[in-house]
Design a protein around this motif. Structure first.
Motif, short mmCIF file in Angstrom:
data_model
loop_
_atom_site.label_atom_id
_atom_site.label_comp_id
_atom_site.label_asym_id
_atom_site.label_seq_id
_atom_site.Cartn_x
_atom_site.Cartn_y
_atom_site.Cartn_z
N GLY A 1 0.83 -1.20 0.00
CA GLY A 1 0.00 0.00 0.00
C GLY A 1 0.86 1.25 0.00
N GLN A 2 1.96 1.21 0.75
CA GLN A 2 2.87 2.37 0.79
C GLN A 2 3.39 2.70 -0.59
OE1 GLN A 2 2.08 3.72 3.80
NE2 GLN A 2 4.15 4.51 3.67
N ASP B 1 -7.59 7.18 -0.06
CA ASP B 1 -7.07 5.89 0.41
C ASP B 1 -8.29 5.06 0.83
OD1 ASP B 1 -6.18 3.70 1.90
OD2 ASP B 1 -4.45 4.77 2.72
N SER C 1 -4.28 -0.37 0.23
CA SER C 1 -3.45 -1.50 0.63
C SER C 1 -4.25 -2.76 0.38
CB SER C 1 -3.10 -1.38 2.12
OG SER C 1 -2.52 -2.60 2.55
N THR D 1 -3.10 -5.55 1.43
CA THR D 1 -2.66 -6.39 2.55
C THR D 1 -3.83 -6.70 3.48
OG1 THR D 1 -0.64 -5.06 2.41
CG2 THR D 1 -0.88 -6.49 4.33
N LYS D 2 -4.81 -5.82 3.52
CA LYS D 2 -5.87 -5.89 4.52
C LYS D 2 -7.04 -6.73 4.01
CE LYS D 2 -2.93 -3.00 6.34
NZ LYS D 2 -3.03 -1.55 6.27
#
Ligand SMILES: *Cc1c(COP(=O)(O)O)cnc(C)c1O
Length: 414
Positions: free
Chosen positions: A83-84, A179, A202, A204-205
């Protein structure tokens, strides 16, 4: 077959044509792609069509991009290693030294760090103000190039004034970037349909859903906005500008060029595969965990050891009205504040059978104490301003049986 509805897109969108008729997504574990002739190689390099090298594009990653675009209602998507990386790419593609951006207060900590420390290297000035139209309008200038907010801020669970901010961005011809990590890839919110030009998130979530890999994405809706940026309209020595060459696709081709080709923040196709598969159960996971979240919030609200519960699903919650207006549900997060502050929180977590980890959107319920972990690098004053108090505990609700979760929380609170 024209697929339209969300749950159907989650399982059918993005699947590439496969010579063997594979039903699942093949993993293309290859760095480079071969050409049949000099002309073929030259054509692929010149047009960007077809595959050349996996830092630029890979068929497994492309399948994920198409699925994400379908789920967010986007025109196109580019995936990244985290996400970064996605957030960085979305801004690098837009900014020049000396530009300014307006960002909501209370952002994800590393996003603030990225703005201050990385964009700071380019001389970018960031104004942090509440995610309300008037507050943002007050700091807008002719150097402003973007407005940035999060769908649902963490851990104070506030929701921006989407309509007001979108109108402000549109009126001034500047990018509205959201975001949408907490919007769960459109299962909870689709900011592009609320006036955002760009979404970063992101994966990732909630997208991966199993807390197993990192990933990120930049998504865009159809827009001519980029021709309002001198970066996009200034001609090079040959008289060509990004806008004259790529038209409305200019922004995403720059995101891909700078973020992937030059900076190399590329997602592994193995991880793309896991995220692609995770998306297939996203609607089911969000629906089930949202129901459990409301059940837990209601249970905790009536608990004598709990001072305060925040959950947008509760009718009296400050975010409830905006959630009803902008979200497709109320999400899978809640926070509680115990009566004895830091000491109470420490005792609760010492005895807690729930997993303690700094992540959200996992199939497992995860609790975290923001004061001493995710927000510990902020000053006390800044923590309190972000709604982080010593007694606050954040819960990202997973798929366990709600009765077990209630029993374990009750046990810890006792
Ligand atoms: C986790 C997170 C990020 C960063 O994503 P990574 O995949 O961890 O790099 C950005 N924004 C929000 C809101 C997040 O929760």
């Amino acid at each position: 077959m024209k697929v339209v509805r969300y749950d159907t897109q989650a399982v059918l969108s993005g699947l590439p044509d496969d010579p063997y008729g594979a039903v699942g997504l093949p993993i293309y574990a290859t760095a480079a792609f071969s050409f049949s002739s000099l002309e073929e190689g030259a054509r692929r390099f010149a047009t960007g069509e077809g595959y050349t090298y996996s830092r630029l594009q890979n068929p497994t990653n492309r399948a994920l991009e198409e699925r994400l675009a379908a789920l967010e209602g986007a025109e196109d998507a580019v995936v990244f290693a985290s996400g970064q990386a996605a957030t960085l790419a979305s801004f690098i593609a837009l900014l020049q030294a000396g530009d300014e951006i307006i960002a909501a207060t209370g952002l994800f900590g590393q996003t603030t760090g990225l703005f201050n420390q990385i964009l700071g290297l380019m001389g970018i000035k960031v104004h942090y103000v509440p995610a309300e139209r008037d507050a943002m309008a007050a700091v807008l200038s002719d150097r402003t190039r973007a407005i940035f907010v999060e769908t649902l801020s963490n851990p104070d669970l506030s929701i921006p004034d989407f309509e007001g901010i979108a109108a402000l961005a549109e009126a001034h011809g500047i990018a509205f970037i959201v975001d949408n990590t907490f919007g769960a890839v459109g299962a909870l919110a689709q900011p592009l349909s609320l006036g955002a030009h760009v979404v970063v998130e992101s994966l990732t979530k909630w997208a991966s859903g199993h807390g197993s890999v990192l990933g990120g994405a930049v998504l865009v809706r159809k827009t001519d906005l980029w021709q309002r940026y001198t970066l996009y309209t200034t001609p090079d020595e040959e008289g060509k500008s990004l806008w004259s060459t790529f038209g409305p696709q200019a922004y995403m081709s720059r995101v891909r060029q700078l973020g992937l080709s030059l900076m190399g923040m590329v997602l592994s196709p193995f991880h793309a595969y896991l995220i692609f598969q995770g998306l297939e159960t996203l609607p089911l996971r969000v629906e089930r965990a949202s129901r459990t979240t409301l059940e837990l919030a209601t249970f905790l609200q009536g608990h004598p050891k709990v001072w305060k519960v925040r959950c947008p699903a509760l009718p009296e919650d400050p975010s409830h009205q905006r959630a009803k207006r902008y979200l497709r549900g109320f999400g899978t997060l809640l926070t509680l504040e115990v009566k004895e502050g830091l000491e109470g929180a420490a005792r609760l977590l010492e005895k807690c059978r729930l997993l303690q980890a700094p992540n959200v959107g996992d199939v497992r319920t995860l609790v975290v104490h923001p004061w001493t972990t995710t927000h510990s690098r902020l000053s006390e004053a800044a923590r309190l301003k972000a709604g982080v108090t010593p007694g606050l505990i954040r819960i990202s609700v997973g798929l366990e049986d709600p009765e077990d979760l209630k029993a374990w929380l009750d046990e810890s609170l006792a």
